[in-house]
Design a protein around this motif. Structure first.
Motif, PDB file in Angstrom:
ATOM      1  N   ASN A  42      35.380 -68.694  19.308  1.00  0.00           N
ATOM      2  CA  ASN A  42      35.425 -69.169  20.695  1.00  0.00           C
ATOM      3  C   ASN A  42      34.706 -68.210  21.635  1.00  0.00           C
ATOM      4  OD1 ASN A  42      36.235 -70.479  23.103  1.00  0.00           O
ATOM      5  ND2 ASN A  42      38.100 -69.256  23.186  1.00  0.00           N
ATOM      6  N   LEU A  43      34.957 -66.908  21.495  1.00  0.00           N
ATOM      7  CA  LEU A  43      34.336 -65.916  22.374  1.00  0.00           C
ATOM      8  C   LEU A  43      32.839 -65.788  22.115  1.00  0.00           C
ATOM      9  CD1 LEU A  43      37.090 -63.129  22.282  1.00  0.00           C
ATOM     10  CD2 LEU A  43      36.741 -64.911  24.001  1.00  0.00           C
ATOM     11  N   GLU A  46      31.156 -68.613  23.929  1.00  0.00           N
ATOM     12  CA  GLU A  46      31.063 -68.348  25.367  1.00  0.00           C
ATOM     13  C   GLU A  46      29.959 -67.331  25.662  1.00  0.00           C
ATOM     14  OE1 GLU A  46      32.439 -70.099  27.451  1.00  0.00           O
ATOM     15  OE2 GLU A  46      34.205 -70.965  26.501  1.00  0.00           O
ATOM     16  N   TYR A  47      29.854 -66.308  24.836  1.00  0.00           N
ATOM     17  CA  TYR A  47      28.832 -65.280  25.046  1.00  0.00           C
ATOM     18  C   TYR A  47      27.424 -65.860  24.916  1.00  0.00           C
ATOM     19  CZ  TYR A  47      25.697 -61.457  23.782  1.00  0.00           C
ATOM     20  OH  TYR A  47      24.623 -60.607  23.693  1.00  0.00           O
ATOM     21  N   SER A  49      26.555 -68.794  25.655  1.00  0.00           N
ATOM     22  CA  SER A  49      26.432 -69.894  26.629  1.00  0.00           C
ATOM     23  C   SER A  49      26.455 -71.260  25.963  1.00  0.00           C
ATOM     24  CB  SER A  49      25.139 -69.744  27.456  1.00  0.00           C
ATOM     25  OG  SER A  49      25.120 -68.499  28.116  1.00  0.00           O
ATOM     26  N   ASP A  51      28.448 -74.168  25.793  1.00  0.00           N
ATOM     27  CA  ASP A  51      29.547 -74.674  26.607  1.00  0.00           C
ATOM     28  C   ASP A  51      30.128 -75.978  26.071  1.00  0.00           C
ATOM     29  OD1 ASP A  51      30.960 -73.665  28.787  1.00  0.00           O
ATOM     30  OD2 ASP A  51      30.229 -75.271  30.078  1.00  0.00           O
ATOM     31  N   PHE A 245      27.818 -67.586  31.954  1.00  0.00           N
ATOM     32  CA  PHE A 245      28.975 -68.205  31.299  1.00  0.00           C
ATOM     33  C   PHE A 245      29.308 -69.585  31.848  1.00  0.00           C
ATOM     34  CE2 PHE A 245      29.282 -63.707  30.517  1.00  0.00           C
ATOM     35  CZ  PHE A 245      29.701 -63.630  29.197  1.00  0.00           C
ATOM     36  N   ILE A 247      30.843 -70.946  34.417  1.00  0.00           N
ATOM     37  CA  ILE A 247      32.259 -71.161  34.656  1.00  0.00           C
ATOM     38  C   ILE A 247      32.516 -72.378  35.546  1.00  0.00           C
ATOM     39  CG2 ILE A 247      32.444 -69.718  36.733  1.00  0.00           C
ATOM     40  CD1 ILE A 247      35.067 -68.614  35.556  1.00  0.00           C
ATOM     41  N   ARG A 261      39.625 -72.509  28.983  1.00  0.00           N
ATOM     42  CA  ARG A 261      38.183 -72.299  29.150  1.00  0.00           C
ATOM     43  C   ARG A 261      37.905 -71.131  30.088  1.00  0.00           C
ATOM     44  NH1 ARG A 261      34.454 -76.412  27.970  1.00  0.00           N
ATOM     45  NH2 ARG A 261      33.193 -75.818  29.755  1.00  0.00           N
ATOM     46  N   SER A 264      38.834 -67.862  28.365  1.00  0.00           N
ATOM     47  CA  SER A 264      37.880 -67.523  27.304  1.00  0.00           C
ATOM     48  C   SER A 264      36.618 -66.891  27.880  1.00  0.00           C
ATOM     49  CB  SER A 264      37.519 -68.777  26.503  1.00  0.00           C
ATOM     50  OG  SER A 264      38.650 -69.326  25.880  1.00  0.00           O
ATOM     51  N   LYS A 265      36.143 -67.407  28.998  1.00  0.00           N
ATOM     52  CA  LYS A 265      34.924 -66.873  29.606  1.00  0.00           C
ATOM     53  C   LYS A 265      35.153 -65.463  30.145  1.00  0.00           C
ATOM     54  CE  LYS A 265      33.402 -71.528  30.832  1.00  0.00           C
ATOM     55  NZ  LYS A 265      32.281 -71.626  29.891  1.00  0.00           N
ATOM     56  N   ALA A 268      35.474 -63.091  27.219  1.00  0.00           N
ATOM     57  CA  ALA A 268      34.155 -62.834  26.628  1.00  0.00           C
ATOM     58  C   ALA A 268      33.389 -61.791  27.435  1.00  0.00           C
ATOM     59  CB  ALA A 268      33.360 -64.137  26.540  1.00  0.00           C
TER      60      ALA A 268
END
Length: 279
Positions: A42-43, A46-47, A49, A51, A245, A247, A261, A264-265, A268
């Motif tokens: 998951n991380l 996010e890193y 991008s 999404d 990220f 967001i 979500r 997580s962002k 990350a």
């Protein structure tokens, strides 16, 4: 694919240094994909991008794809909210353990356009967590959604954050700050200007709230340059969350998915900062 696998292995290695546990949820059957591996996946997404979960399951290597289905991944990720928050706090503590200066600010999170707000069903499973309409003074816009309140160090590491309805004023977040901090200096913008709150924070927890004065106030004095310069650090951090990220882009339908979500962002960002500084 190779890029995803390389970053995944690196993040998983770092996570295993923080906690020895591999599974956080109590399950009858031991899952093929461990909880710590799911959090790392998951991380990593996010890193990089990534999404969209649909896009994520197109590019993950077969060694991960064969261990979990997309729908199971989504459900387990939401249930691991508390574990992800624990990991974020552990990494944040490595930066901010001896910090005495922090910055507080907020940012709007739009979940639907104002014209669709009346018929939108996003995150409306309960009144307590449902979004509503609010106004962002810095961007001069009305919006429908939530507001993220955050406290970061002067180095740009998130110490604490919370999500509220869009109509909640920034100054009410200081009640949470009062319970989480003590004996420190917190820099804020004019949205946190309140003599009563400043006095209460100082008397109860020895927290000095540094806020610039309005020009029409009595005994007006320009805030020190060093404070004005350092306060911009959280603006840079919010910009990074928006650009890299993404967001403000929302695909979640429930509040549980939405808050996972966001967490997580932010986690990350914190882990990447840890890797860049200590590894």
């Amino acid at each position: 694919m190779n890029d995803f696998r390389t970053n995944y292995d690196k993040i998983l290695e770092v996570l295993q240094k923080v906690t020895e546990k591999e599974n956080f949820l109590t399950q009858i059957r031991t899952p093929k994909l461990k909880d710590i591996e799911l959090i790392a996946m998951n991380l990593t997404a996010e890193y990089l991008s990534i999404d969209s979960e649909c896009q994520l399951f197109r590019i993950i290597p077969d060694c991960l794809k064969t261990k979990i289905e997309r729908s199971v991944y989504n459900r387990r990720k939401r249930k691991l909210f508390a574990s992800i928050e624990f990991i974020r706090k552990e990494f944040s503590l490595k930066f901010t353990e001896f910090e005495n200066y922090f910055i507080v600010d907020s940012m709007p999170l739009e979940v639907a356009k104002l014209s669709r707000s009346s018929r939108s069903k996003i995150c409306k499973e309960s009144f307590y967590s449902a979004p509503n309409k609010g106004y962002c003074a810095s961007q001069k816009m009305h919006y429908y959604g939530y507001k993220i309140h955050a406290v970061c160090s002067v180095e740009g590491v998130f110490k604490s954050f919370d999500i509220s309805k869009a109509s909640v004023h920034d100054i009410h977040y200081l009640k949470d700050v009062k319970n989480q901090f003590n004996e420190c200096v917190i820099l804020g913008d004019k949205g946190y200007l309140s003599a009563d709150y400043q006095l209460d924070l100082f008397e109860s927890k020895q927290i000095k709230l540094e806020v610039p004065m309005r020009k029409n106030q009595m005994n007006f004095k320009i805030q020190d340059y060093i404070f004005r310069k350092k306060r911009k650090r959280i603006e840079t951090l919010f910009s990074q969350l928006c650009d890299q990220f993404m967001i403000r882009r929302n695909y979640a339908k429930s509040f549980a998915g939405f808050k996972t979500r966001i967490l997580s962002k932010i986690t990350a960002v914190t882990i990447i900062q840890y890797i860049n500084k200590f590894i």
